[in-house]
Design a protein around this motif. Structure first.
Motif, PDB file in Angstrom:
ATOM      1  N   SER A  45      51.360  19.108  47.341  1.00  0.00           N
ATOM      2  CA  SER A  45      52.602  18.592  47.943  1.00  0.00           C
ATOM      3  C   SER A  45      52.730  17.124  47.571  1.00  0.00           C
ATOM      4  CB  SER A  45      52.550  18.752  49.464  1.00  0.00           C
ATOM      5  OG  SER A  45      51.539  17.918  50.006  1.00  0.00           O
ATOM      6  N   ASP A  46      53.910  16.597  47.680  1.00  0.00           N
ATOM      7  CA  ASP A  46      54.120  15.180  47.356  1.00  0.00           C
ATOM      8  C   ASP A  46      53.222  14.292  48.206  1.00  0.00           C
ATOM      9  OD1 ASP A  46      55.960  15.640  45.378  1.00  0.00           O
ATOM     10  OD2 ASP A  46      57.730  15.216  46.619  1.00  0.00           O
ATOM     11  N   GLU A  47      53.099  14.675  49.456  1.00  0.00           N
ATOM     12  CA  GLU A  47      52.280  13.878  50.380  1.00  0.00           C
ATOM     13  C   GLU A  47      50.807  13.897  49.951  1.00  0.00           C
ATOM     14  OE1 GLU A  47      50.820  14.339  54.935  1.00  0.00           O
ATOM     15  OE2 GLU A  47      52.970  14.662  54.598  1.00  0.00           O
ATOM     16  N   LEU A  74      46.076  11.418  47.157  1.00  0.00           N
ATOM     17  CA  LEU A  74      45.060  11.407  46.106  1.00  0.00           C
ATOM     18  C   LEU A  74      45.253  10.228  45.158  1.00  0.00           C
ATOM     19  CD1 LEU A  74      44.574  15.177  45.144  1.00  0.00           C
ATOM     20  CD2 LEU A  74      42.885  13.644  46.131  1.00  0.00           C
ATOM     21  N   GLU A  75      46.499   9.926  44.845  1.00  0.00           N
ATOM     22  CA  GLU A  75      46.780   8.775  43.971  1.00  0.00           C
ATOM     23  C   GLU A  75      46.331   7.472  44.639  1.00  0.00           C
ATOM     24  OE1 GLU A  75      50.957   9.247  43.166  1.00  0.00           O
ATOM     25  OE2 GLU A  75      50.585  10.543  41.428  1.00  0.00           O
ATOM     26  N   ALA A  76      46.549   7.375  45.954  1.00  0.00           N
ATOM     27  CA  ALA A  76      46.096   6.195  46.707  1.00  0.00           C
ATOM     28  C   ALA A  76      44.565   6.122  46.722  1.00  0.00           C
ATOM     29  CB  ALA A  76      46.648   6.228  48.128  1.00  0.00           C
ATOM     30  N   ASP A  77      43.909   7.288  46.912  1.00  0.00           N
ATOM     31  CA  ASP A  77      42.441   7.334  46.871  1.00  0.00           C
ATOM     32  C   ASP A  77      41.937   6.895  45.499  1.00  0.00           C
ATOM     33  OD1 ASP A  77      42.329   8.237  49.461  1.00  0.00           O
ATOM     34  OD2 ASP A  77      41.867  10.324  48.929  1.00  0.00           O
ATOM     35  N   TYR A  78      42.603   7.384  44.465  1.00  0.00           N
ATOM     36  CA  TYR A  78      42.220   7.027  43.092  1.00  0.00           C
ATOM     37  C   TYR A  78      42.362   5.519  42.879  1.00  0.00           C
ATOM     38  CZ  TYR A  78      41.982   6.925  38.009  1.00  0.00           C
ATOM     39  OH  TYR A  78      41.630   6.635  36.719  1.00  0.00           O
TER      40      TYR A  78
END
Length: 173
Positions: A82-84, A89-93
């Protein structure tokens, strides 16, 4: 300009040698690099340093693996997320990537812990070597000791070489 400085150095060395001859100054030489490498205490210090470097490498590898795992998850599951969840995951990365960069800079940077650790481990050895050179030079009656490792010495007589005596002194402790 370079030729003038070379001529000046030769002139200065000539004056220095005349002064030594007239005053009867005794000059010896050592190779501090050979002493540092041959001293038994250096091996122990190197092992200690290597253990710390290995710990940092393990930490860096762990951070890189965590970063790669997040990236792999993003790449493989991008269409199913999902977008959320994708943004999470992008923020974690991004967070893990920043953490890795900060770690690398803190440890391996120009003023990093690696340099500090190296100085911490080698400073006592360098101090001990200087003390040993001074003690032996005084015992042997030398007025000056020059370090060949600096590359400034153009000629030396083997009989004025204190390197082995300093090594024997240090390793005999």
């Amino acid at each position: 300009m370079r030729k003038k400085s070379f001529v000046f150095v030769l002139f200065f060395l000539g004056l220095l040698s005349i002064a030594f001859a007239e005053d009867g100054l005794r000059v010896a030489h050592v190779d501090s690099k050979l002493i540092f490498e041959g001293y038994k205490g250096t091996k122990k210090a190197q092992e200690e340093y290597d253990r710390q470097v290995a710990k940092w490498e393990q930490q860096a590898n762990l951070l890189q693996k965590e970063l790669a795992a997040i990236k792999e998850k993003l790449d493989k599951q991008a269409l199913m997320l999902s977008d959320e969840k994708r943004k999470e995951l992008e923020a974690d990365y991004a967070k893990k990537n920043t953490e890795l960069k900060e770690f690398i800079d803190r440890v391996y940077g120009r003023t990093g812990e690696l340099i500090t650790e190296n100085e911490k481990v080698s400073a006592p050895i360098i101090s001990l070597i200087k003390k040993a050179v001074t003690e032996i030079a005084l015992q042997e009656g030398y007025d000056m000791v020059i370090d060949r490792a600096t590359g400034a010495v153009l000629f030396w007589k083997d009989e004025n070489d204190l390197t082995k005596k300093v090594l024997d002194y240090l390793n005999g402790r």
